[in-house]
Each structure stands twice: as structure tokens, then as C-alpha cells.
Scaffold this active site. Structure first.
Site, PDB file in Angstrom:
ATOM      1  N   ASN A   9      22.967  12.664 -92.794  1.00  0.00           N
ATOM      2  CA  ASN A   9      23.782  13.500 -93.671  1.00  0.00           C
ATOM      3  C   ASN A   9      23.254  13.304 -95.089  1.00  0.00           C
ATOM      4  O   ASN A   9      23.545  12.300 -95.719  1.00  0.00           O
ATOM      5  CB  ASN A   9      25.251  13.063 -93.550  1.00  0.00           C
ATOM      6  CG  ASN A   9      26.155  13.771 -94.549  1.00  0.00           C
ATOM      7  OD1 ASN A   9      25.743  14.720 -95.208  1.00  0.00           O
ATOM      8  ND2 ASN A   9      27.396  13.304 -94.653  1.00  0.00           N
ATOM      9  N   LYS A  11      23.976  14.788 -97.712  1.00  0.00           N
ATOM     10  CA  LYS A  11      24.968  15.092 -98.757  1.00  0.00           C
ATOM     11  C   LYS A  11      24.332  15.993 -99.828  1.00  0.00           C
ATOM     12  O   LYS A  11      23.481  16.810 -99.515  1.00  0.00           O
ATOM     13  CB  LYS A  11      25.560  13.796 -99.314  1.00  0.00           C
ATOM     14  CG  LYS A  11      26.094  12.899 -98.164  1.00  0.00           C
ATOM     15  CD  LYS A  11      26.974  11.784 -98.593  1.00  0.00           C
ATOM     16  CE  LYS A  11      27.430  10.999 -97.368  1.00  0.00           C
ATOM     17  NZ  LYS A  11      28.362   9.928 -97.676  1.00  0.00           N
ATOM     18  N   HIS A  95      34.128  16.024 -92.703  1.00  0.00           N
ATOM     19  CA  HIS A  95      33.669  14.785 -93.338  1.00  0.00           C
ATOM     20  C   HIS A  95      34.748  14.311 -94.312  1.00  0.00           C
ATOM     21  O   HIS A  95      35.404  15.129 -94.968  1.00  0.00           O
ATOM     22  CB  HIS A  95      32.346  15.020 -94.070  1.00  0.00           C
ATOM     23  CG  HIS A  95      31.741  13.733 -94.541  1.00  0.00           C
ATOM     24  ND1 HIS A  95      32.165  13.101 -95.685  1.00  0.00           N
ATOM     25  CD2 HIS A  95      30.788  12.938 -93.990  1.00  0.00           C
ATOM     26  CE1 HIS A  95      31.476  11.973 -95.828  1.00  0.00           C
ATOM     27  NE2 HIS A  95      30.645  11.845 -94.813  1.00  0.00           N
ATOM     28  N   GLU A  97      34.633  13.148 -97.187  1.00  0.00           N
ATOM     29  CA  GLU A  97      34.487  13.619 -98.567  1.00  0.00           C
ATOM     30  C   GLU A  97      35.053  15.028 -98.711  1.00  0.00           C
ATOM     31  O   GLU A  97      35.641  15.378 -99.731  1.00  0.00           O
ATOM     32  CB  GLU A  97      33.001  13.546 -98.984  1.00  0.00           C
ATOM     33  CG  GLU A  97      32.590  12.102 -99.236  1.00  0.00           C
ATOM     34  CD  GLU A  97      31.123  11.799 -99.010  1.00  0.00           C
ATOM     35  OE1 GLU A  97      30.302  12.729 -98.957  1.00  0.00           O
ATOM     36  OE2 GLU A  97      30.804  10.604 -98.887  1.00  0.00           O
ATOM     37  N   GLU A 167      34.047   7.482 -88.744  1.00  0.00           N
ATOM     38  CA  GLU A 167      33.587   6.965 -90.030  1.00  0.00           C
ATOM     39  C   GLU A 167      34.760   6.368 -90.796  1.00  0.00           C
ATOM     40  O   GLU A 167      35.507   7.099 -91.465  1.00  0.00           O
ATOM     41  CB  GLU A 167      32.966   8.094 -90.866  1.00  0.00           C
ATOM     42  CG  GLU A 167      31.769   8.743 -90.217  1.00  0.00           C
ATOM     43  CD  GLU A 167      30.852   9.386 -91.250  1.00  0.00           C
ATOM     44  OE1 GLU A 167      29.677   9.033 -91.272  1.00  0.00           O
ATOM     45  OE2 GLU A 167      31.328  10.216 -92.039  1.00  0.00           O
ATOM     46  N   GLY A 173      29.320   4.575 -97.853  1.00  0.00           N
ATOM     47  CA  GLY A 173      28.663   4.424 -99.156  1.00  0.00           C
ATOM     48  C   GLY A 173      29.034   3.155 -99.901  1.00  0.00           C
ATOM     49  O   GLY A 173      28.721   3.006-101.074  1.00  0.00           O
ATOM     50  N   SER A 212      27.698   3.114 -93.977  1.00  0.00           N
ATOM     51  CA  SER A 212      26.777   2.055 -94.401  1.00  0.00           C
ATOM     52  C   SER A 212      25.882   1.520 -93.276  1.00  0.00           C
ATOM     53  O   SER A 212      25.593   0.323 -93.227  1.00  0.00           O
ATOM     54  CB  SER A 212      27.540   0.908 -95.070  1.00  0.00           C
ATOM     55  OG  SER A 212      28.210   1.381 -96.228  1.00  0.00           O
TER      56      SER A 212
HETATM   57  P1  PGA Z   1      26.737   6.177 -95.709  1.00  0.00           P
HETATM   58  O1  PGA Z   1      27.454   7.584 -95.426  1.00  0.00           O
HETATM   59  O2  PGA Z   1      25.786   5.921 -94.573  1.00  0.00           O
HETATM   60  O3  PGA Z   1      26.036   6.361 -97.015  1.00  0.00           O
HETATM   61  O4  PGA Z   1      27.813   5.153 -95.760  1.00  0.00           O
HETATM   62  C1  PGA Z   1      27.831   7.959 -94.125  1.00  0.00           C
HETATM   63  C2  PGA Z   1      28.478   9.307 -94.160  1.00  0.00           C
HETATM   64  O5  PGA Z   1      29.195   9.616 -95.133  1.00  0.00           O
HETATM   65  O6  PGA Z   1      28.296  10.120 -93.233  1.00  0.00           O
END
Ligand code: PGA
Length: 249
Positions: A9, A11, A95, A97, A167, A173, A212
Site C-alpha cells: 500500500n 499510500k 483502510h 486512514e 490492521e 506506521g 509495521s
Molecule cells: P505500515 O502501514 O506498514 O506503514 O504500518 C500498513 C498499512 O497502513 O496498510
């Protein structure tokens, strides 16, 4: 047997030239990955660059979001038919976010899941709890709510052609990965819950872990019996690191 699936992803990252460099690095290393299915989800603006670079590589691609409508006066939005036109196979829906920053409700996420499938896209449905919810022992309740919205909209049959990414929001993140045991516990819960509706569908459904994930912690997570791959944010922006995760799968 469930084939592991690792999806990047990206982003809101990357210019066309950065994307071209990243994707050529991934393509160059793909032969060293044995079993896992590999997918990248770049921003909309980079999908066609990525599509061209991936031709013949066996790596799939998708988008990070879609609108529930097919066409019309929806300024700034992108629809399922548009993504199909670009050759996308997958699309991420729900997601955290998007849920947190753009107010996407469980019902809207469910409608996006349905819209994706109507246009032949495989939804990667994200579910997961906040740190506060985990500390209040509400993880299962939150996940049931997120799953039920989708089941109510498309039925359990909708999970015949879908992927779920668990997640935990506190792990995204932050560098704070769930332990393999914590992740497995929730993955098992998700599979058991869906198994109560249709055992066969639940057994074949691929469940990714996200939050992460790095080359260094991927193996422990992906070795768990109910973890069938990863949804990778930050680490998917480095070809070597992303490939290390794909090899661990
Ligand atoms: P990350 O993000 O690996 O940077 O923690 C995962 C995600 O948001 O899909």
C-alpha cells in the site's frame, strides 16, 4: 491451500519517476519469490506507469480506494469501472486512514466492497481496532461490527472473492507491530466468526496482517496458521525490503 498474498500500500507517495524506479526494483527481484502472490497498490496517478512496468511480471496491481458510483458528478472521485479500465485486479476498501481521516462509515465501506465486486475487482477489506479499543478489550466487538456491515450488504458469499487485512490501528506506521501471537489470535477469531456462516468460504479466505511489517519481523507473523500474507505500508516503498517480506511469505 491458501496462497499467501503480500500487497504493498504505497499510500500518497511517489512521482512517476520514483514509481518507475521502485517498480523496476520489485520486478527485478520477483523471481526470487517462490510462492506468494504479489500485489502493489499505488496512488491513482501512478497506476498506469506501474501497469506498464508490470506487464508479464506476474505481479498484480490495484488501487487504494474507489467510489461507490460508476460515473457522474462526483468531483475528485474514481470509480470501479475506471479502475478496471486500468487493468486493476484489487482495491483496498476501508483502510483505517480512510475511516478515520475521511469519515468512512462501516456502511460506506460495505457499499465500496460491493461496488468493487460488481466491477470484477477483488476488495482487500481492512479491519482493526484502535489502541484505546484494545485496552478496553473491545477488539472482537469492533471487528464483528466491521465484518457484519459487509456480510449484511453482500452476504457471506461476498467473501468468496475477497481478502481481509487485519490492521490494528496502533500498529500502522508506528513501528509497534502486533506480536505474532496477538495477530494470530485476531486472525483466528475472524476465521472462526466467518466459519460460523460458511465453513468452506472461511477456510479458503486469505487473511493478511498489516501494521509495521518489515523484512525483519515478517517471518514470525507469516508463519502463524491463520496469517496468509501482509498489507505493507512504509516497507513497500523500498524494493529490497518489500521483496524480503514477499520471500518470508
Ligand atoms: P505500515 O502501514 O506498514 O506503514 O504500518 C500498513 C498499512 O497502513 O496498510
Amino acid at each position: 491451500m491458501r496462497r499467501p498474498i503480500v500487497a504493498g500500500n504505497w499510500k500518497m507517495n511517489g512521482t512517476r519517476s520514483e514509481a518507475a524506479t521502485l517498480i523496476s526494483g520489485i520486478v527485478a527481484g520477483v523471481n526470487s519469490v517462490n510462492t506468494a502472490e504479489i500485489v502493489v497498490c499505488p496512488p491513482f496517478t501512478l497506476i498506469s506507469v506501474v501497469a506498464d512496468a508490470l506487464a508479464g511480471s506476474g505481479i498484480g496491481y490495484g488501487a487504494q480506494n474507489l467510489n461507490v458510483h460508476d460515473v457522474g458528478a462526483f468531483t475528485g472521485e474514481v470509480s470501479g469501472p475506471m479502475l478496471r479500465d486500468l487493468g486493476c485486479t484489487y482495491v483496498i476498501v476501508g483502510h483505517s486512514e480512510r475511516r478515520a481521516l475521511y469519515g468512512e462509515s462501516d456502511d460506506l465501506v460495505a457499499d465500496k466492497f460491493r461496488a468493487a465486486q460488481q466491477h470484477g475487482l477483488v476488495p482487500i477489506l481492512c479491519v482493526g481496532e484502535t489502541l484505546d479499543q484494545r485496552e478496553k478489550h473491545q477488539t472482537e466487538k469492533v471487528i464483528i461490527r466491521q465484518l457484519d456491515a459487509v456480510v449484511d450488504t453482500v452476504g457471506i458469499e461476498g467473501f468468496n472473492k475477497a481478502v481481509i487485512a487485519y490492521e490494528p490501528i496502533w500498529a500502522i506506521g508506528t513501528g509497534m507491530t502486533a506480536t505474532p501471537e496477538q495477530a494470530q489470535e485476531v486472525h483466528r477469531f475472524i476465521r472462526e466468526k466467518l466459519s460460523g456462516l460458511d465453513r468452506n468460504i472461511a477456510t479458503n479466505l486469505r487473511l493478511q496482517y498489516g501494521g509495521s511489517v518489515k523484512g525483519a519481523n515478517a517471518r514470525g507473523l507469516l508463519d502463524q496458521p491463520d496469517i496468509d500474507g501482509g498489507l505493507i505500508g512504509g516497507a513497500s516503498l523500498q524494493a529490497d525490503e518489500f521483496l524480503n517480506i514477499c520471500r518470508a511469505a
